[in-house]
Design an enzyme around this catalytic site. Structure first.
Site, PDB file in Angstrom:
ATOM      1  N   GLY A   1     -12.407  -8.569  -3.962  1.00 36.85           N
ATOM      2  CA  GLY A   1     -11.772  -8.143  -5.204  1.00 36.85           C
ATOM      3  C   GLY A   1     -10.670  -9.116  -5.559  1.00 36.85           C
TER       4      GLY A   1
ATOM      5  CD  GLN B   1      -5.113 -10.850  -5.969  1.00 38.58           C
ATOM      6  OE1 GLN B   1      -6.049 -10.179  -6.387  1.00 38.58           O
ATOM      7  NE2 GLN B   1      -4.969 -11.141  -4.678  1.00 38.58           N
TER       8      GLN B   1
ATOM      9  CB  CYS C   1      -3.748  -8.691  -0.138  1.00 32.54           C
ATOM     10  SG  CYS C   1      -3.425  -9.196  -1.840  1.00 32.54           S
ATOM     11  CG  LEU C   2      -8.337 -12.765  -1.413  1.00 28.81           C
ATOM     12  CD1 LEU C   2      -9.261 -13.013  -2.602  1.00 28.81           C
ATOM     13  CD2 LEU C   2      -8.806 -13.539  -0.195  1.00 28.81           C
TER      14      LEU C   2
ATOM     15  CG  HIS D   1      -6.224  -4.159  -2.606  1.00 27.19           C
ATOM     16  ND1 HIS D   1      -5.660  -4.324  -1.354  1.00 27.19           N
ATOM     17  CD2 HIS D   1      -6.039  -5.353  -3.251  1.00 27.19           C
ATOM     18  CE1 HIS D   1      -5.174  -5.552  -1.264  1.00 27.19           C
ATOM     19  NE2 HIS D   1      -5.385  -6.201  -2.391  1.00 27.19           N
ATOM     20  CD  GLU D   2      -8.583  -6.372  -5.974  1.00 28.06           C
ATOM     21  OE1 GLU D   2      -7.713  -7.029  -6.572  1.00 28.06           O
ATOM     22  OE2 GLU D   2      -8.892  -6.601  -4.783  1.00 28.06           O
TER      23      GLU D   2
ATOM     24  CG  HIS E   1      -3.299  -7.008  -6.950  1.00 30.30           C
ATOM     25  ND1 HIS E   1      -2.274  -7.732  -6.391  1.00 30.30           N
ATOM     26  CD2 HIS E   1      -4.290  -7.004  -6.029  1.00 30.30           C
ATOM     27  CE1 HIS E   1      -2.637  -8.163  -5.189  1.00 30.30           C
ATOM     28  NE2 HIS E   1      -3.859  -7.731  -4.943  1.00 30.30           N
TER      29      HIS E   1
HETATM   30 ZN    ZN Z   1      -4.844  -8.073  -3.170  1.00 26.67          ZN
END
Ligand code: ZN
Length: 204
Positions: free
Chosen positions: A58, A63, A120-121, A162-163, A166
């Protein structure tokens, strides 16, 4: 959202990392007339490519440095290959087709919760235990501006939450069991344990 990995992350991931203000502000709604514009379509394509290259399951627009209310999700067999059938079943992790959600609203369904490690990226190289709703419904628009309803249970529900977070400037570290925060070099060992045992070991 990232998949927990045992190899170190790239030295300079092409994804905005925690500490950047863009990850902490509220993203702005995308006006209907903007959705089909070449610029917005190009943003969506870039997000999909970035998510797949990471690889992750995701990615939200902040991001990649863009404060707009859009996220992408996709989970593939190859990304869950490291999990045993039992671990997959516990997580309710199943392939999730590519889904682009513009201007999402999220509704929790029922009261069941689930606690697992996630990453998380934008917090590259770490993971932690995060409690999430087991089931959610996301309503918004697809990349063509058509109405979209996504109902997710288990891992897809976790990815969506999670997304969605953000877009409000929230990272999983705001919700994690703080003592479960760990570097991915410990992922293989910790993910092999029942969650209760991992919590006991970490005092989380
Ligand atoms: Zn994330």
């Amino acid at each position: 959202m990232s998949t927990a990995r045992t190899r170190p992350p790239l030295a300079r991931p092409p994804i905005v990392q925690a500490g950047a203000a863009v990850l902490r502000g509220a993203a702005f709604p995308v006006p209907p007339e903007e959705i089909e514009s070449p610029e917005f379509q190009s943003l969506v394509d870039r997000m999909i490519a970035t998510m797949r290259a990471a690889p992750g399951v995701g990615l939200a627009a902040p991001q990649v440095g863009v404060q707009k209310r859009v996220f992408v999700m996709e989970d593939r067999e190859e990304l869950m290959a490291r999990l045993t059938p039992e671990q997959r079943a516990l997580r309710e992790r199943e392939p999730l087709p590519l889904t682009v959600v513009v201007n999402p609203e999220l509704e929790v369904v029922g009261e069941e919760r689930a606690l697992f490690f996630e990453g998380c990226l934008s917090v590259a190289g770490y993971m932690a235990l995060v409690e999430r709703a087991r089931e959610v419904v996301v309503r918004g628009q697809d990349r063509r501006g058509e109405p979209l309803v996504f109902r997710g249970r288990g891992w897809p529900a976790r990815i969506a939450q999670h997304e969605f977070d953000h877009l409000g400037g929230t990272l999983y570290v705001d919700r994690m069991l703080t003592r479960s925060f760990c570097a991915n070099e410990h992922a293989a060992a910790l993910l092999a344990l029942p969650v209760a045992e991992a919590r006991r070991l970490l005092g989380a």
